[in-house]
Design a protein around this motif. Structure first.
Motif, PDB file in Angstrom:
ATOM      1  N   ILE A 184       3.348   2.774 -18.600  1.00 19.97           N
ATOM      2  CA  ILE A 184       3.292   2.324 -17.213  1.00 19.97           C
ATOM      3  C   ILE A 184       2.591   3.410 -16.415  1.00 19.97           C
ATOM      4  CG2 ILE A 184       4.598   1.565 -15.198  1.00 19.97           C
ATOM      5  CD1 ILE A 184       6.848   0.735 -17.056  1.00 19.97           C
ATOM      6  N   GLU A 185       1.590   3.008 -15.623  1.00 19.69           N
ATOM      7  CA  GLU A 185       0.797   3.977 -14.871  1.00 19.69           C
ATOM      8  C   GLU A 185       0.805   3.648 -13.383  1.00 19.69           C
ATOM      9  OE1 GLU A 185      -3.213   4.081 -16.213  1.00 19.69           O
ATOM     10  OE2 GLU A 185      -2.715   4.790 -18.219  1.00 19.69           O
ATOM     11  N   GLU A 186       0.536   4.658 -12.593  1.00 21.73           N
ATOM     12  CA  GLU A 186       0.301   4.414 -11.167  1.00 21.73           C
ATOM     13  C   GLU A 186      -1.036   3.705 -11.014  1.00 21.73           C
ATOM     14  OE1 GLU A 186      -1.098   7.561  -8.352  1.00 21.73           O
ATOM     15  OE2 GLU A 186      -1.112   8.830 -10.138  1.00 21.73           O
ATOM     16  N   PHE A 187      -1.136   2.862 -10.037  1.00 23.73           N
ATOM     17  CA  PHE A 187      -2.373   2.134  -9.761  1.00 23.73           C
ATOM     18  C   PHE A 187      -3.345   3.058  -9.039  1.00 23.73           C
ATOM     19  CE2 PHE A 187      -5.039  -0.550  -7.044  1.00 23.73           C
ATOM     20  CZ  PHE A 187      -5.517  -1.461  -7.967  1.00 23.73           C
ATOM     21  N   MET A 188      -4.593   3.097  -9.499  1.00 26.47           N
ATOM     22  CA  MET A 188      -5.606   3.950  -8.885  1.00 26.47           C
ATOM     23  C   MET A 188      -6.560   3.110  -8.037  1.00 26.47           C
ATOM     24  SD  MET A 188      -6.588   6.763 -11.818  1.00 26.47           S
ATOM     25  CE  MET A 188      -6.942   5.594 -13.147  1.00 26.47           C
ATOM     26  N   GLU A 189      -6.821   3.561  -6.837  1.00 28.63           N
ATOM     27  CA  GLU A 189      -7.777   2.905  -5.949  1.00 28.63           C
ATOM     28  C   GLU A 189      -9.164   3.495  -6.180  1.00 28.63           C
ATOM     29  OE1 GLU A 189      -7.404   0.479  -3.850  1.00 28.63           O
ATOM     30  OE2 GLU A 189      -5.235   0.313  -3.507  1.00 28.63           O
ATOM     31  N   GLY A 190     -10.183   2.631  -6.263  1.00 25.13           N
ATOM     32  CA  GLY A 190     -11.534   3.111  -6.440  1.00 25.13           C
ATOM     33  C   GLY A 190     -12.379   2.102  -7.185  1.00 25.13           C
ATOM     34  N   GLU A 191     -13.516   2.568  -7.690  1.00 24.89           N
ATOM     35  CA  GLU A 191     -14.431   1.709  -8.435  1.00 24.89           C
ATOM     36  C   GLU A 191     -14.511   2.189  -9.873  1.00 24.89           C
ATOM     37  OE1 GLU A 191     -19.037   0.009  -8.152  1.00 24.89           O
ATOM     38  OE2 GLU A 191     -18.112   1.025  -6.438  1.00 24.89           O
ATOM     39  N   VAL A 236     -22.419   3.177  -9.058  1.00 26.94           N
ATOM     40  CA  VAL A 236     -21.251   4.055  -8.927  1.00 26.94           C
ATOM     41  C   VAL A 236     -21.526   5.438  -9.495  1.00 26.94           C
ATOM     42  CG1 VAL A 236     -20.209   3.295 -11.108  1.00 26.94           C
ATOM     43  CG2 VAL A 236     -18.754   4.217  -9.299  1.00 26.94           C
ATOM     44  N   PHE A 237     -22.453   5.531 -10.458  1.00 29.45           N
ATOM     45  CA  PHE A 237     -22.710   6.820 -11.106  1.00 29.45           C
ATOM     46  C   PHE A 237     -23.752   7.626 -10.337  1.00 29.45           C
ATOM     47  CE2 PHE A 237     -20.964   4.498 -14.812  1.00 29.45           C
ATOM     48  CZ  PHE A 237     -19.887   5.346 -15.043  1.00 29.45           C
ATOM     49  N   THR A 238     -23.316   8.175  -9.226  1.00 27.45           N
ATOM     50  CA  THR A 238     -24.153   9.093  -8.464  1.00 27.45           C
ATOM     51  C   THR A 238     -24.278  10.395  -9.246  1.00 27.45           C
ATOM     52  OG1 THR A 238     -22.277  10.070  -7.303  1.00 27.45           O
ATOM     53  CG2 THR A 238     -23.291   8.100  -6.315  1.00 27.45           C
ATOM     54  N   PRO A 239     -25.316  11.198  -8.969  1.00 29.56           N
ATOM     55  CA  PRO A 239     -25.441  12.489  -9.668  1.00 29.56           C
ATOM     56  C   PRO A 239     -24.203  13.364  -9.524  1.00 29.56           C
ATOM     57  CG  PRO A 239     -27.498  11.951  -8.560  1.00 29.56           C
ATOM     58  CD  PRO A 239     -26.507  10.911  -8.133  1.00 29.56           C
ATOM     59  N   ASP A 240     -23.581  13.367  -8.333  1.00 23.80           N
ATOM     60  CA  ASP A 240     -22.378  14.185  -8.133  1.00 23.80           C
ATOM     61  C   ASP A 240     -21.227  13.695  -8.996  1.00 23.80           C
ATOM     62  OD1 ASP A 240     -23.665  15.780  -6.321  1.00 23.80           O
ATOM     63  OD2 ASP A 240     -22.806  14.821  -4.537  1.00 23.80           O
ATOM     64  N   LEU A 241     -21.077  12.369  -9.107  1.00 25.99           N
ATOM     65  CA  LEU A 241     -19.998  11.834  -9.925  1.00 25.99           C
ATOM     66  C   LEU A 241     -20.219  12.165 -11.397  1.00 25.99           C
ATOM     67  CD1 LEU A 241     -17.402  10.093 -10.026  1.00 25.99           C
ATOM     68  CD2 LEU A 241     -18.870   8.152 -10.536  1.00 25.99           C
ATOM     69  N   VAL A 242     -21.441  11.996 -11.876  1.00 23.48           N
ATOM     70  CA  VAL A 242     -21.741  12.292 -13.280  1.00 23.48           C
ATOM     71  C   VAL A 242     -21.462  13.761 -13.586  1.00 23.48           C
ATOM     72  CG1 VAL A 242     -23.587  12.436 -14.997  1.00 23.48           C
ATOM     73  CG2 VAL A 242     -23.414  10.431 -13.503  1.00 23.48           C
ATOM     74  N   GLU A 243     -21.862  14.645 -12.683  1.00 19.81           N
ATOM     75  CA  GLU A 243     -21.611  16.074 -12.887  1.00 19.81           C
ATOM     76  C   GLU A 243     -20.109  16.357 -12.937  1.00 19.81           C
ATOM     77  OE1 GLU A 243     -22.628  20.404 -10.802  1.00 19.81           O
ATOM     78  OE2 GLU A 243     -23.389  18.544  -9.916  1.00 19.81           O
ATOM     79  N   ALA A 244     -19.358  15.698 -12.067  1.00 17.84           N
ATOM     80  CA  ALA A 244     -17.909  15.905 -12.041  1.00 17.84           C
ATOM     81  C   ALA A 244     -17.248  15.391 -13.315  1.00 17.84           C
ATOM     82  CB  ALA A 244     -17.309  15.214 -10.813  1.00 17.84           C
ATOM     83  N   VAL A 245     -17.700  14.239 -13.812  1.00 20.59           N
ATOM     84  CA  VAL A 245     -17.135  13.698 -15.058  1.00 20.59           C
ATOM     85  C   VAL A 245     -17.413  14.642 -16.219  1.00 20.59           C
ATOM     86  CG1 VAL A 245     -17.233  11.802 -16.715  1.00 20.59           C
ATOM     87  CG2 VAL A 245     -17.307  11.312 -14.265  1.00 20.59           C
ATOM     88  N   THR A 275     -12.384   7.732  -7.568  1.00 21.14           N
ATOM     89  CA  THR A 275     -11.438   7.711  -6.455  1.00 21.14           C
ATOM     90  C   THR A 275     -11.908   8.637  -5.344  1.00 21.14           C
ATOM     91  OG1 THR A 275     -10.035   9.578  -7.138  1.00 21.14           O
ATOM     92  CG2 THR A 275      -9.634   7.443  -8.206  1.00 21.14           C
ATOM     93  N   ALA A 276     -11.203   8.605  -4.230  1.00 25.90           N
ATOM     94  CA  ALA A 276     -11.546   9.483  -3.111  1.00 25.90           C
ATOM     95  C   ALA A 276     -11.359  10.947  -3.479  1.00 25.90           C
ATOM     96  CB  ALA A 276     -10.676   9.126  -1.897  1.00 25.90           C
ATOM     97  N   GLU A 277     -10.519  11.219  -4.490  1.00 23.06           N
ATOM     98  CA  GLU A 277     -10.267  12.596  -4.924  1.00 23.06           C
ATOM     99  C   GLU A 277     -11.168  13.010  -6.065  1.00 23.06           C
ATOM    100  OE1 GLU A 277      -7.653  10.234  -4.838  1.00 23.06           O
ATOM    101  OE2 GLU A 277      -7.348  10.789  -2.731  1.00 23.06           O
ATOM    102  N   GLY A 278     -12.056  12.124  -6.504  1.00 20.84           N
ATOM    103  CA  GLY A 278     -12.933  12.431  -7.621  1.00 20.84           C
ATOM    104  C   GLY A 278     -12.639  11.525  -8.811  1.00 20.84           C
ATOM    105  N   PRO A 279     -13.371  11.695  -9.916  1.00 21.70           N
ATOM    106  CA  PRO A 279     -13.170  10.814 -11.083  1.00 21.70           C
ATOM    107  C   PRO A 279     -11.855  11.085 -11.787  1.00 21.70           C
ATOM    108  CG  PRO A 279     -14.697  12.577 -11.622  1.00 21.70           C
ATOM    109  CD  PRO A 279     -14.425  12.698 -10.157  1.00 21.70           C
TER     110      PRO A 279
END
Length: 429
Positions: A184-191, A236-245, A275-279
């Protein structure tokens, strides 16, 4: 090279299509394969994808220089371990490393040990404990069967009553041994999105991203499925998001698996939530996604075999960075009526073998060829109609034009694949 490809779905058809183009491939054998792969290599329908011993025997028989594993059940059965013991390079992780996919409980505990961002969770073996745990979580509730469930072992319940019913179904045997425990997991908001990395046990090289559509019907409605379509690249895969992942998820995962004595080789599928806090990690898969693999293979420039072989041999640094064609590729899944619960089997499909033009490929995912030559549905997800375009609109137009040319009254498909890429980026604000 003699190459053995394991699997029978659309993912494996796409891999076969790409591998067969390689000048390095002298002989391609597919086990168990499907009718769509018959023009690309030799089909060994008598060897099943979950029979690790028979597959290892076949690999030795054909003197395989490389074995490429498509489906997760072959990994869980320990095929990579058996091949390693006889010195045959395998694109795919060992059974212990594949637990990142084959056990959601293991994956969540691993993420927690290595401080990799994911949703809060709990693991439960009894109905009593799972029901009690619902008091800690807030709706909507995310409930997952621990083991492999063909992409259908996840439920998002809007209220406690529905969550209790899902838990009871899972622990009650709906997914067999895969449901002996629930997470059971918490629900995550985002894309959501799926990012892939080619791994050699020590390092990883990113291999593009895609976005799939899990719900059966338009508007993201209906039951969860193994995937009704995908497109790549995804906004959804912006350069910043890809770098963070890469820095927060992929590299720590590779380091953690190696440190725990389970170095990871093959492709790592990172299902993530932006999410708003990052991937944050939604799930790991230990193989290419399906239908994401289909769009990635169509986008990939050049030869895929050196990349697969580098992972299997343990050094991706020796091969060039993967390059992708400009534009967008979309895949529309045509599924049998009744999917995912009770797909209708045996309905006749016509028009698949026609020429759809240079921008379209149709990959078989669940088909059988009768003695009279007719093509029939033999699974839930039956065909993947994929098209390339300069942008998402052109790719969609080409894909759906091809879908409409296929005569299959026994099937259905979503008409809105890629909708997120057509909408303003502030649609969810």
């Amino acid at each position: 090279m003699n190459i053995l490809l394991v699997g029978s779905g659309g993912r494996e058809h796409a891999l076969a299509w790409k591998i067969a183009k390689s000048p390095l491939c002298r002989r391609l054998v597919v086990a168990p394969g499907n009718p769509g792969m018959a023009k690309l290599g030799e089909i060994r329908a008598d060897v099943k994808a979950d029979d690790a011993e028979a597959l290892a025997v076949l690999a030795r028989e054909i003197k395989a220089d490389l074995v490429v594993v498509g489906p997760e059940m072959a990994l869980e059965a320990g095929l990579a371990d058996r091949l390693d013991s006889v010195g045959i390079p395998c694109f795919g992780p060992t059974a212990r490393a594949a637990r990142l996919e084959t056990s959601k409980a293991f994956a969540k505990e691993f993420l927690e040990r290595h401080d990799i961002p994911t949703a809060g969770y709990g693991v439960y073996e009894t109905l009593k404990d799972a029901r009690e745990a619902l008091k800690v979580f807030r709706p909507p509730y995310v409930i997952k069967a621990d083991g492999l469930a063909a992409g259908k072992g996840v439920a998002i319940s809007p209220d406690r009553k529905d969550a209790e019913a899902e838990i009871e179904r899972m622990l009650g045997g709906r997914f067999g041994s895969a449901g002996t425990r629930v997470v059971i997991e918490e629900f995550m908001e985002g894309e959501e999105g799926s990012l892939f990395a080619l791994c050699d046990g020590r390092t990883a090289r990113l291999f593009g991203g895609a976005q799939d559509h899990k719900r059966a019907f338009d508007g993201d409605m209906g039951p969860n499925t193994g995937g009704m379509g995908a497109y790549s690249p995804a906004p959804v895969f912006t350069p910043d998001l890809v770098e963070a992942v890469e820095s927060r998820i992929v590299k720590p995962t590779m380091a953690g698996m190696a440190a725990e004595g389970n170095p990871y080789r093959g492709v790592l599928y990172v299902g993530l939530m932006a999410t708003a806090e990052g991937p944050r990690v939604v799930e790991f898969n230990a193989r290419f996604g399906d239908p994401e693999c289909q769009v990635l293979m169509m986008r990939l420039k050049g030869d895929v075999v050196p990349l697969l072989l580098a992972c299997a041999r343990g050094d991706v640094s020796r091969v060039a960075e993967p390059e992708f064609h400009d534009g967008v590729v979309i895949s529309v899944v045509m599924a049998a009526k009744g999917y995912p619960d009770s797909p209708l089997s045996g309905s006749v499909i016509r028009g698949v073998d026609q020429d759809f033009g240079p921008h379209v490929q149709v990959f078989h995912a669940g088909t059988t060829r009768r003695d009279d030559g007719s093509l029939v549905a033999s699974g839930g997800r039956v065909l993947n109609v994929c098209a390339r375009g300069a942008d998402i609109a052109e790719a969609r137009e080409r894909a759906y034009a091809a879908v409409r040319k296929i005569d299959w009254p026994g099937g259905f498909y979503r008409s809105d694949i890629g909708w997120r890429a057509l909408e303003p980026r502030d649609q969810d604000k």
